[in-house]
Design an enzyme around this catalytic site. Structure first.
Site, PDB file in Angstrom:
ATOM      1  N   GLY A   1      62.613  37.756  32.466  1.00 55.34           N
ATOM      2  CA  GLY A   1      63.472  38.957  32.929  1.00 55.34           C
ATOM      3  C   GLY A   1      62.620  40.089  32.928  1.00 55.34           C
ATOM      4  CB  THR A   2      58.926  40.995  32.407  1.00 58.19           C
ATOM      5  OG1 THR A   2      58.675  39.917  33.215  1.00 58.19           O
ATOM      6  CG2 THR A   2      58.921  40.785  30.885  1.00 58.19           C
ATOM      7  N   GLY A   3      60.536  41.358  34.928  1.00 55.35           N
ATOM      8  CA  GLY A   3      60.461  41.887  36.442  1.00 55.35           C
ATOM      9  C   GLY A   3      61.697  42.657  36.634  1.00 55.35           C
ATOM     10  CB  CYS A   4      65.382  41.353  36.246  1.00 60.35           C
ATOM     11  SG  CYS A   4      65.271  39.889  37.051  1.00 60.35           S
TER      12      CYS A   4
ATOM     13  CE  LYS B   1      56.684  42.819  39.422  1.00 59.24           C
ATOM     14  NZ  LYS B   1      58.222  42.180  39.171  1.00 59.24           N
TER      15      LYS B   1
ATOM     16  CB  THR C   1      57.586  36.990  29.437  1.00 58.62           C
ATOM     17  OG1 THR C   1      57.361  35.921  29.787  1.00 58.62           O
ATOM     18  CG2 THR C   1      56.594  37.565  28.406  1.00 58.62           C
TER      19      THR C   1
HETATM   20  N1  LIG Z   1      52.730  39.827  28.103  1.00 54.91           N
HETATM   21  C1  LIG Z   1      52.865  40.837  28.640  1.00 54.91           C
HETATM   22  N2  LIG Z   1      52.578  41.833  27.594  1.00 54.91           N
HETATM   23  C2  LIG Z   1      52.755  43.049  28.145  1.00 54.91           C
HETATM   24  N3  LIG Z   1      53.259  43.709  29.440  1.00 54.91           N
HETATM   25  C3  LIG Z   1      53.861  42.608  30.181  1.00 54.91           C
HETATM   26  C4  LIG Z   1      53.437  41.106  29.746  1.00 54.91           C
HETATM   27  N4  LIG Z   1      53.884  40.255  30.733  1.00 54.91           N
HETATM   28  C5  LIG Z   1      54.277  41.103  31.826  1.00 54.91           C
HETATM   29  N5  LIG Z   1      54.194  42.339  31.399  1.00 54.91           N
HETATM   30  C6  LIG Z   1      54.555  43.709  32.272  1.00 54.91           C
HETATM   31  O1  LIG Z   1      56.026  43.363  32.494  1.00 54.91           O
HETATM   32  C7  LIG Z   1      56.407  43.952  33.827  1.00 54.91           C
HETATM   33  C8  LIG Z   1      56.832  42.985  34.692  1.00 54.91           C
HETATM   34  O2  LIG Z   1      55.754  42.101  34.989  1.00 54.91           O
HETATM   35  P1  LIG Z   1      55.724  40.697  35.506  1.00 54.91           P
HETATM   36  O3  LIG Z   1      54.444  40.092  36.218  1.00 54.91           O
HETATM   37  O4  LIG Z   1      55.971  39.733  34.499  1.00 54.91           O
HETATM   38  O5  LIG Z   1      56.949  40.539  36.600  1.00 54.91           O
HETATM   39  P2  LIG Z   1      57.680  39.339  37.148  1.00 54.91           P
HETATM   40  O6  LIG Z   1      56.482  38.299  37.511  1.00 54.91           O
HETATM   41  O7  LIG Z   1      58.099  39.973  38.609  1.00 54.91           O
HETATM   42  O8  LIG Z   1      58.625  38.961  36.139  1.00 54.91           O
HETATM   43  P3  LIG Z   1      59.838  37.805  36.265  1.00 54.91           P
HETATM   44  O9  LIG Z   1      59.233  36.674  35.976  1.00 54.91           O
HETATM   45  O10 LIG Z   1      60.893  38.312  35.548  1.00 54.91           O
HETATM   46  O11 LIG Z   1      60.060  37.511  37.693  1.00 54.91           O
HETATM   47  C9  LIG Z   1      55.042  44.600  34.159  1.00 54.91           C
HETATM   48  O12 LIG Z   1      54.940  45.928  33.724  1.00 54.91           O
HETATM   49  C10 LIG Z   1      53.943  43.803  33.448  1.00 54.91           C
HETATM   50  O13 LIG Z   1      52.761  44.529  33.392  1.00 54.91           O
HETATM   51  C1  LIG Z   2      69.158  35.323  38.463  1.00 57.43           C
HETATM   52  C2  LIG Z   2      68.010  35.543  38.247  1.00 57.43           C
HETATM   53  N1  LIG Z   2      67.156  36.627  38.955  1.00 57.43           N
HETATM   54  C3  LIG Z   2      65.814  36.737  38.767  1.00 57.43           C
HETATM   55  C4  LIG Z   2      65.201  36.013  38.034  1.00 57.43           C
HETATM   56  C5  LIG Z   2      63.669  36.125  37.948  1.00 57.43           C
HETATM   57  O1  LIG Z   2      63.285  36.554  36.555  1.00 57.43           O
HETATM   58  C6  LIG Z   2      65.866  34.905  37.194  1.00 57.43           C
HETATM   59  N2  LIG Z   2      65.140  34.059  36.597  1.00 57.43           N
HETATM   60  N3  LIG Z   2      67.065  34.776  37.613  1.00 57.43           N
END
Ligand SMILES: Nc1ncnc2c1ncn2[C@@H]1O[C@H](COP(=O)(O)OP(=O)(O)OP(=O)(O)O)[C@@H](O)[C@H]1O
Ligand SMILES: Cc1ncc(CO)c(N)n1
Length: 278
Positions: free
Chosen positions: A212-215, A175, A210
């Site tokens: 929880g984007t990854g979740c 990502k 942003t």
């Molecule tokens: N500002 C943004 N604009 C558009 N897409 C984004 C943005 N930030 C993240 N994404 C997208 O969101 C998705 C999750 O990516 P991200 O890298 O944020 O995950 P993460 O770091 O694991 O998130 P978390 O902080 O929830 O653990 C990916 O598809 C990424 O490209």
């Molecule tokens: C409980 C939980 N899982 C995952 C993340 C990562 O976004 C968070 N902030 N909190």
């Protein structure tokens, strides 16, 4: 009705963890079940407390589900400790893990900096969980920790992905949310065991919301896989889902606000996500 399972931590703020996963499952029309590994006291500003459940109680939750349901796909999120990962891997071994699509989101650190995975758990994740994954969805810093490689240039993304594929998984999604944060686009890099490679491009949205984007992204992949969608298409649809969720913020909280889990169904996909082979 297909059943998707999330094995993850609770986010009291509702934007990440179990709550994000269940909302995403619901919006993508699968029945969501959940096994909670830890409870966090958390809001959009940060994590103020973590209480992990006893690993044996995590096993009890898993056994209760597997004794009754047929799980089509599952994801793992916050697993917190080596003991927790060991017990999850042990139950999955006993419960036909090959018949379920397993998505490993290697959650390590919350946006506010709180540690959601102990250092001693990394090696156990590598050895016991990654080999069971259909897909793993690290961000760049997580990929660095899992592989022990530095990722500073684009070709190093491929090297790290190949290293991860060697654990046996079918695909890696690197990502790009944290990568080259000045560009107009965010790019996620997908590497498949079959040799297929593609990139997902989307406009970078200037937003603080942003959390929880990854979740949300990994839950959407899981939901699509639970419906029997092929891996490549599941990843593309999931990217559209999370992009819509970021593009239509709810403006909640005073810090990193949650994404909008309603957005994909409500506004649809505006064609902003494109994919490029290679
Ligand atoms: N500002 C943004 N604009 C558009 N897409 C984004 C943005 N930030 C993240 N994404 C997208 O969101 C998705 C999750 O990516 P991200 O890298 O944020 O995950 P993460 O770091 O694991 O998130 P978390 O902080 O929830 O653990 C990916 O598809 C990424 O490209
Ligand atoms: C409980 C939980 N899982 C995952 C993340 C990562 O976004 C968070 N902030 N909190």
């Amino acid at each position: 009705m297909n059943i998707a399972l999330t094995i993850a931590g609770s986010d009291s703020g509702g934007g990440a963890g179990i709550q994000a996963d269940l909302k995403t499952f619901q919006e993508l029309d699968v029945f969501g079940a959940s096994v909670i590994t830890a409870v966090t006291a958390q809001n959009t500003i940060g994590v103020s407390g973590i209480s992990a459940l006893h690993p044996l109680f995590v096993k009890s939750q898993l056994d209760a589900l597997y004794d009754d349901f047929s799980i089509a796909a599952l994801k793992t999120g916050m697993l917190f400790s080596a003991e927790m990962i060991e017990i999850v891997a042990e139950v999955l071994q006993e419960r036909d893990w090959q018949k379920q699509a397993i998505v490993v989101d290697p959650v390590m650190i919350a946006k506010g900096g709180a540690n959601l995975l102990q250092d001693t758990a990394i090696e156990v994740m590598r050895r016991q969980l990654l080999p069971m994954a259909a897909v793993c969805t690290p961000n760049i810093p997580e990929a660095e920790v899992l592989t022990g490689l530095r990722i500073e240039r684009q070709e190093q993304i491929r090297e790290a992905a190949e290293h991860l594929l060697d654990y046996g998984m079918q695909a890696v999604v690197m990502k790009g949310g944290h990568w080259q944060t000045t560009g107009e686009h965010v790019v996620d890099y997908v590497f498949m065991r079959s040799g297929e490679r593609f990139q997902l491009h989307a406009p970078r949205i200037a937003t603080n919301h942003t959390h929880g984007t990854g979740c949300t992204f990994s839950a959407a992949i899981t939901a699509e896989l639970a419906k029997g969608v092929q891996l490549r298409q599941a990843i593309i649809t999931a990217k559209r889902y999370v992009h819509a969720a970021i593009a239509h913020p709810l403006e909640l909280g005073r810090g990193h606000g949650p994404t909008n889990h309603f957005a994909y169904k409500k506004y649809g996909d505006r064609g902003e996500v494109t994919y490029v082979e290679g």
